[in-house]
Design a protein around this motif. Structure first.
Motif, PDB file in Angstrom:
ATOM      1  N   UNK A   7       0.859  -1.193   0.000  1.00 16.43           N
ATOM      2  CA  UNK A   7       0.000   0.000   0.000  1.00 16.43           C
ATOM      3  C   UNK A   7       0.888   1.234   0.000  1.00 16.43           C
ATOM      4  N   UNK A   8       0.621   2.130  -0.926  1.00 14.76           N
ATOM      5  CA  UNK A   8       1.395   3.365  -0.990  1.00 14.76           C
ATOM      6  C   UNK A   8       0.461   4.560  -1.042  1.00 14.76           C
ATOM      7  N   UNK A   9       0.582   5.402  -0.036  1.00 12.06           N
ATOM      8  CA  UNK A   9      -0.226   6.618   0.027  1.00 12.06           C
ATOM      9  C   UNK A   9       0.702   7.782  -0.287  1.00 12.06           C
ATOM     10  N   UNK A  10       0.352   8.576  -1.324  1.00 19.83           N
ATOM     11  CA  UNK A  10       1.227   9.669  -1.743  1.00 19.83           C
ATOM     12  C   UNK A  10       0.494  10.991  -1.776  1.00 19.83           C
ATOM     13  N   UNK A  11       1.071  11.979  -1.114  1.00 21.64           N
ATOM     14  CA  UNK A  11       0.556  13.361  -1.147  1.00 21.64           C
ATOM     15  C   UNK A  11      -0.948  13.434  -0.944  1.00 21.64           C
ATOM     16  N   UNK A  12      -1.455  12.582  -0.084  1.00 22.47           N
ATOM     17  CA  UNK A  12      -2.908  12.487   0.088  1.00 22.47           C
ATOM     18  C   UNK A  12      -3.485  13.685   0.848  1.00 22.47           C
ATOM     19  N   UNK A  13      -4.499  14.282   0.238  1.00 18.05           N
ATOM     20  CA  UNK A  13      -5.245  15.351   0.910  1.00 18.05           C
ATOM     21  C   UNK A  13      -6.719  14.976   0.913  1.00 18.05           C
ATOM     22  N   UNK A  49      -8.061   6.334   6.730  1.00 22.12           N
ATOM     23  CA  UNK A  49      -8.551   4.972   6.498  1.00 22.12           C
ATOM     24  C   UNK A  49      -9.743   4.973   5.541  1.00 22.12           C
ATOM     25  N   UNK A  50     -10.636   5.941   5.735  1.00 18.34           N
ATOM     26  CA  UNK A  50     -11.826   6.009   4.880  1.00 18.34           C
ATOM     27  C   UNK A  50     -11.459   6.350   3.439  1.00 18.34           C
ATOM     28  N   UNK A  51     -10.423   7.152   3.270  1.00 17.48           N
ATOM     29  CA  UNK A  51      -9.978   7.467   1.907  1.00 17.48           C
ATOM     30  C   UNK A  51      -9.417   6.208   1.242  1.00 17.48           C
ATOM     31  N   UNK A  52      -8.697   5.401   2.012  1.00 13.48           N
ATOM     32  CA  UNK A  52      -8.110   4.182   1.443  1.00 13.48           C
ATOM     33  C   UNK A  52      -9.213   3.236   0.975  1.00 13.48           C
ATOM     34  N   UNK A  53     -10.240   3.077   1.806  1.00  9.67           N
ATOM     35  CA  UNK A  53     -11.272   2.089   1.480  1.00  9.67           C
ATOM     36  C   UNK A  53     -12.392   2.656   0.613  1.00  9.67           C
ATOM     37  N   UNK A  54     -12.224   3.874   0.157  1.00  9.07           N
ATOM     38  CA  UNK A  54     -13.153   4.420  -0.834  1.00  9.07           C
ATOM     39  C   UNK A  54     -14.431   5.010  -0.264  1.00  9.07           C
ATOM     40  N   UNK A  55     -14.554   5.082   1.060  1.00  5.77           N
ATOM     41  CA  UNK A  55     -15.788   5.659   1.585  1.00  5.77           C
ATOM     42  C   UNK A  55     -15.706   7.184   1.667  1.00  5.77           C
ATOM     43  N   UNK A  56     -14.528   7.748   1.447  1.00  2.29           N
ATOM     44  CA  UNK A  56     -14.385   9.198   1.288  1.00  2.29           C
ATOM     45  C   UNK A  56     -13.592   9.455   0.009  1.00  2.29           C
ATOM     46  N   UNK A  57     -14.008  10.447  -0.769  1.00 10.94           N
ATOM     47  CA  UNK A  57     -13.221  10.791  -1.947  1.00 10.94           C
ATOM     48  C   UNK A  57     -12.130  11.774  -1.523  1.00 10.94           C
ATOM     49  N   UNK A  58     -11.070  11.829  -2.303  1.00  9.02           N
ATOM     50  CA  UNK A  58     -10.005  12.757  -1.945  1.00  9.02           C
ATOM     51  C   UNK A  58      -9.659  13.658  -3.106  1.00  9.02           C
ATOM     52  N   UNK A  59      -9.185  14.868  -2.744  1.00  9.29           N
ATOM     53  CA  UNK A  59      -8.973  15.905  -3.746  1.00  9.29           C
ATOM     54  C   UNK A  59      -7.613  15.791  -4.415  1.00  9.29           C
ATOM     55  N   UNK A  60      -6.612  15.376  -3.657  1.00  8.98           N
ATOM     56  CA  UNK A  60      -5.249  15.354  -4.189  1.00  8.98           C
ATOM     57  C   UNK A  60      -4.517  14.111  -3.732  1.00  8.98           C
ATOM     58  N   UNK A  61      -3.537  13.732  -4.536  1.00 10.99           N
ATOM     59  CA  UNK A  61      -2.690  12.612  -4.169  1.00 10.99           C
ATOM     60  C   UNK A  61      -3.192  11.313  -4.759  1.00 10.99           C
ATOM     61  N   UNK A  62      -2.595  10.225  -4.313  1.00 12.81           N
ATOM     62  CA  UNK A  62      -2.971   8.924  -4.860  1.00 12.81           C
ATOM     63  C   UNK A  62      -2.787   7.841  -3.796  1.00 12.81           C
ATOM     64  N   UNK A  63      -3.531   6.765  -3.973  1.00 11.63           N
ATOM     65  CA  UNK A  63      -3.392   5.589  -3.120  1.00 11.63           C
ATOM     66  C   UNK A  63      -3.230   4.399  -4.044  1.00 11.63           C
ATOM     67  N   UNK A  64      -2.102   3.707  -3.899  1.00  8.45           N
ATOM     68  CA  UNK A  64      -1.844   2.541  -4.744  1.00  8.45           C
ATOM     69  C   UNK A  64      -1.799   1.300  -3.871  1.00  8.45           C
ATOM     70  N   UNK A  65      -2.430   0.254  -4.397  1.00 11.75           N
ATOM     71  CA  UNK A  65      -2.461  -1.041  -3.706  1.00 11.75           C
ATOM     72  C   UNK A  65      -2.003  -2.079  -4.714  1.00 11.75           C
ATOM     73  N   UNK A  66      -1.034  -2.885  -4.346  1.00 13.42           N
ATOM     74  CA  UNK A  66      -0.451  -3.867  -5.263  1.00 13.42           C
ATOM     75  C   UNK A  66      -0.046  -3.190  -6.576  1.00 13.42           C
ATOM     76  N   UNK A  67       0.482  -1.998  -6.457  1.00 16.80           N
ATOM     77  CA  UNK A  67       1.014  -1.303  -7.622  1.00 16.80           C
ATOM     78  C   UNK A  67      -0.002  -0.575  -8.481  1.00 16.80           C
ATOM     79  N   UNK A  68      -1.272  -0.629  -8.096  1.00 16.57           N
ATOM     80  CA  UNK A  68      -2.322  -0.070  -8.938  1.00 16.57           C
ATOM     81  C   UNK A  68      -3.093   1.002  -8.160  1.00 16.57           C
TER      82      UNK A  68
END
Ligand code: ATP
Length: 239
Positions: A7-13, A49-68
């Protein structure tokens, strides 16, 4: 080394209306790690946590899981990929029995024999649930419901288990039990991201930890190192 990152969380806002709750954070969880994210009330842990599991949308950054990138994916898609969260407050199905809750946890699976075997594994891991297998989940204690929520999540055979404040509101004995189970689950090969206000316990069992304050990550390092850090001890361990 990079392909080891699960899991890679980058510049998440992440914000709520005009309020920025998470202000640009970076962290990662590698396969086989137990990573703890600690921080006081309102630091932004649950929001992350909610941003990772998709229950909140995020404005900036990215979340990658298994490279995707998993931006915009719903809980169902993520569970199928092995990314499963046990939310704060647990969310067991109150009007179903323990066994029925465990079966619901396996909703993405078709291997009947494997599901039955896993229910037995859960009963070995949580003997309390076995004793109460036909009790309605809503009538169980907070600690028992937390165990059930974890067992239900494990029934989907996660690769990455996200735990949001599993010890919250539990008695000291139940807190011990829950941390013991988190260790067991990790020892059985599940990668874990643990969010906790109980910093000492969470850092003690973690390979690595991150400290979050007011929407940013302020410190990171091996769990034991953070645990002995004077700033962490002063801010989170009441010293
Ligand atoms: P806790 O341990 O208390 O849950 P936390 O670190 O998980 O704390 P969050 O729940 O992520 O913190 O909250 C981060 C910030 O976002 C807080 O200031 C909170 O008031 C705010 N917040 C959370 N949910 C909402 C919401 N639905 N609407 C507006 N603001 C929110």
């Amino acid at each position: 080394q990079n392909n080891n990152i699960l899991l890679q969380v980058s510049s998440l806002k992440v914000g709520y209306g005009g309020i920025q709750a998470v202000k640009g954070i970076d962290f990662e969880v590698r396969t086989g790690e137990l990573v703890s994210l600690i921080g006081s009330n309102g630091a932004g842990k649950t929001t992350t946590m909610k941003a990772i599991t998709g229950s909140l949308t995020f404005s900036d950054g990215d979340i990658r899981y298994q490279g995707e990138s998993i931006r915009g994916q719903g809980a169902w898609d993520l569970v199928k990929k092995g990314l499963v969260m046990v939310p704060e407050g647990r969310g067991v199905f109150a009007r179903m029995t323990i066994v029925e809750n465990l079966q619901m946890g396996a909703f993405i699976r078709r291997d009947k024999a494997g599901i039955l075997a896993d229910i037995d594994r859960m009963f070995a891991l949580f003997p309390r649930l076995k004793e109460r297998r036909d009790q309605l989940a809503g009538t169980m204690s907070g600690g028992e419901q937390q165990m059930l929520a974890m067992a239900r999540a494990l029934m989907s055979q996660p690769k990455l288990l996200l735990l949001d404040e599993p010890s919250m509101g539990l008695s000291p004995i139940m807190v011990d039990k829950i941390f013991e189970v988190v260790r067991d689950v990790y020892a059985q090969g599940v990668t874990v991201l643990l969010v906790e206000q109980n910093a000492s316990r969470a850092l003690a069992i973690a390979n690595r930890g991150y400290v979050m304050e007011s929407g940013i990550i302020t410190m990171t390092g091996p769990g034991k190192e953070l645990l002995s850090d004077p700033k962490v001890r002063a801010a989170y361990l009441g010293e």
